[in-house]
Design an enzyme around this catalytic site. Structure first.
Site, PDB file in Angstrom:
ATOM      1  N   ASP A 200       0.936  -1.523   0.004  1.00  0.00           N
ATOM      2  CA  ASP A 200       0.475  -0.367  -0.424  1.00  0.00           C
ATOM      3  C   ASP A 200       1.132   1.205  -0.254  1.00  0.00           C
ATOM      4  O   ASP A 200       1.952   1.063   0.278  1.00  0.00           O
ATOM      5  CB  ASP A 200      -0.865  -0.602   1.386  1.00  0.00           C
ATOM      6  CG  ASP A 200      -1.735   1.424   1.123  1.00  0.00           C
ATOM      7  OD1 ASP A 200      -2.145   1.755   0.132  1.00  0.00           O
ATOM      8  OD2 ASP A 200      -2.164   1.393   2.149  1.00  0.00           O
TER       9      ASP A 200
ATOM     10  N   ASN B 294     -10.700  -3.324  -5.839  1.00  0.00           N
ATOM     11  CA  ASN B 294      -9.914  -1.991  -6.473  1.00  0.00           C
ATOM     12  C   ASN B 294     -11.077  -1.676  -7.823  1.00  0.00           C
ATOM     13  O   ASN B 294     -10.088  -0.647  -8.608  1.00  0.00           O
ATOM     14  CB  ASN B 294      -8.922  -2.249  -6.620  1.00  0.00           C
ATOM     15  CG  ASN B 294      -7.363  -2.415  -5.783  1.00  0.00           C
ATOM     16  OD1 ASN B 294      -6.411  -3.106  -5.513  1.00  0.00           O
ATOM     17  ND2 ASN B 294      -7.828  -1.798  -4.472  1.00  0.00           N
TER      18      ASN B 294
HETATM   19  C1  FPP Z   1      -2.413   0.480  -3.013  1.00  0.00           C
HETATM   20  O1  FPP Z   1      -1.465   1.770  -3.182  1.00  0.00           O
HETATM   21  C2  FPP Z   1      -1.620  -0.400  -4.690  1.00  0.00           C
HETATM   22  C3  FPP Z   1      -1.840  -1.159  -5.292  1.00  0.00           C
HETATM   23  C4  FPP Z   1      -3.936  -1.174  -5.449  1.00  0.00           C
HETATM   24  C5  FPP Z   1      -1.588  -1.441  -6.761  1.00  0.00           C
HETATM   25  C6  FPP Z   1      -0.696  -3.082  -6.346  1.00  0.00           C
HETATM   26  C7  FPP Z   1      -0.098  -2.847  -7.089  1.00  0.00           C
HETATM   27  C8  FPP Z   1       1.339  -2.673  -7.466  1.00  0.00           C
HETATM   28  C9  FPP Z   1       2.385  -2.517  -6.376  1.00  0.00           C
HETATM   29  C10 FPP Z   1       1.976  -2.871  -8.885  1.00  0.00           C
HETATM   30  C11 FPP Z   1       2.459  -3.868  -9.178  1.00  0.00           C
HETATM   31  C12 FPP Z   1       2.371  -5.212  -9.052  1.00  0.00           C
HETATM   32  C13 FPP Z   1       2.559  -6.229  -9.582  1.00  0.00           C
HETATM   33  C14 FPP Z   1       2.418  -7.932  -9.268  1.00  0.00           C
HETATM   34  C15 FPP Z   1       3.057  -5.910 -10.674  1.00  0.00           C
HETATM   35  P1  FPP Z   1      -2.578   2.656  -2.919  1.00  0.00           P
HETATM   36  O2  FPP Z   1      -2.758   3.390  -4.572  1.00  0.00           O
HETATM   37  O3  FPP Z   1      -4.112   1.852  -2.876  1.00  0.00           O
HETATM   38  O4  FPP Z   1      -1.653   3.953  -2.471  1.00  0.00           O
HETATM   39  P2  FPP Z   1      -2.558   4.710  -1.388  1.00  0.00           P
HETATM   40  O5  FPP Z   1      -3.011   4.451  -0.498  1.00  0.00           O
HETATM   41  O6  FPP Z   1      -1.420   5.784  -1.501  1.00  0.00           O
HETATM   42  O7  FPP Z   1      -3.582   5.464  -2.223  1.00  0.00           O
END
Ligand code: FPP
Length: 246
Positions: A24, A72
């Protein structure tokens, strides 16, 4: 392994065999740099490689990462499309690397909602790494714990209805066989980055006895050194699984 990382302090017999990570903080990481959210997801993807590569030295045999949840889809169309494109490119690009590093790749989650191209790449990555005996990397894509238990229950109910399973034989050993994670051990340690102390529908059944680490670091800043420190802390814990020790 960068010089100076103290892996000696991790005892393979007491260290976690299966680590699950809720990655996250990509969005906040990008925002802090005045960049679009996808910039953060790309930086996050680069960290995945570093953490996967660190597993053999740290005694982590199973690594399960939460890449995209069933919730998501509620993000903007631009972000969802960007993430799907990132997953396609990532799997395509990393497949050969995984084979070279002896990493066995699996995916958990509900696949039908994902596009054909992505599903094809997922099947290919699983097939190409089937013979790999090193780290078991499981990527949760369109995954939700409740959704997984619901889908498992549907299959289980069908087996009962068609006489392959007796209602009395539904127990804590048979039910997990219907989960997406049926071939994996339960996670020993679940890590969530970015300061949020929630499990967000991740591995609900499987994490019943897991230890949790909630750390403030945003996922794109999560290095192999930070991972190593967390694992050291785990070795010092006394896991009792509900029992009492002297
Ligand atoms: C959460 O951060 C992250 C995600 C929903 C996506 C996770 C994806 C990756 C780490 C990219 C790559 C993964 C692979 C397997 C290639 P957020 O967007 O919720 O962050 P925030 O809480 O700061 O908004």
């Amino acid at each position: 392994m960068p010089e100076g990382r103290d892996i000696d302090a991790i005892d393979a017999s007491t260290g976690p065999r299966h680590v699950a990570i809720i990655m996250d903080g990509n969005g906040r990481w990008a925002k802090a740099r005045g960049r679009p959210r996808l910039f953060g997801h790309h930086a996050g993807a680069r960290r995945v490689r570093e953490i996967v590569s660190s597993c053999p030295d740290l005694g982590v045999k199973y690594l399960t990462i939460f890449a995209f949840s069933t919730e998501n889809w509620r993000r903007t169309q631009t972000e969802v499309a960007g993430l799907m494109s990132l997953f396609r490119r990532y799997i395509f690009k990393e497949m050969q690397e995984f084979v070279k590093e002896n990493v066995r790749v699996r995916f958990i989650g509900d696949r039908p909602r994902l596009d054909d191209k992505l599903r094809g790449l997922m099947d290919e990555a699983e097939a190409m790494t089937r013979h790999c005996t090193g780290t078991n990397l499981t990527i949760a894509l369109n995954y939700g714990g409740r959704d997984e238990v619901t889908r498992a229950t549907q299959r289980l109910a069908l087996d009962v209805a068609e006489g392959r399973l007796l209602p009395g034989d539904v127990n804590e050993e048979t039910l997990p066989k219907y989960l997406d994670t049926c071939v994996l051990p339960d996670p020993d340690l679940v890590i969530r980055t970015s300061g949020e102390a929630r499990i967000s529908n991740f591995l609900l059944w499987q994490s019943a006895y897991a230890e949790y680490e909630f750390i403030d670091t945003l996922w794109p800043d999560f290095t192999a050194d930070i991972f190593t420190e967390l694992l050291k802390g785990y070795g010092a814990r006394d896991r009792r699984f509900g029992a009492v020790t002297a």
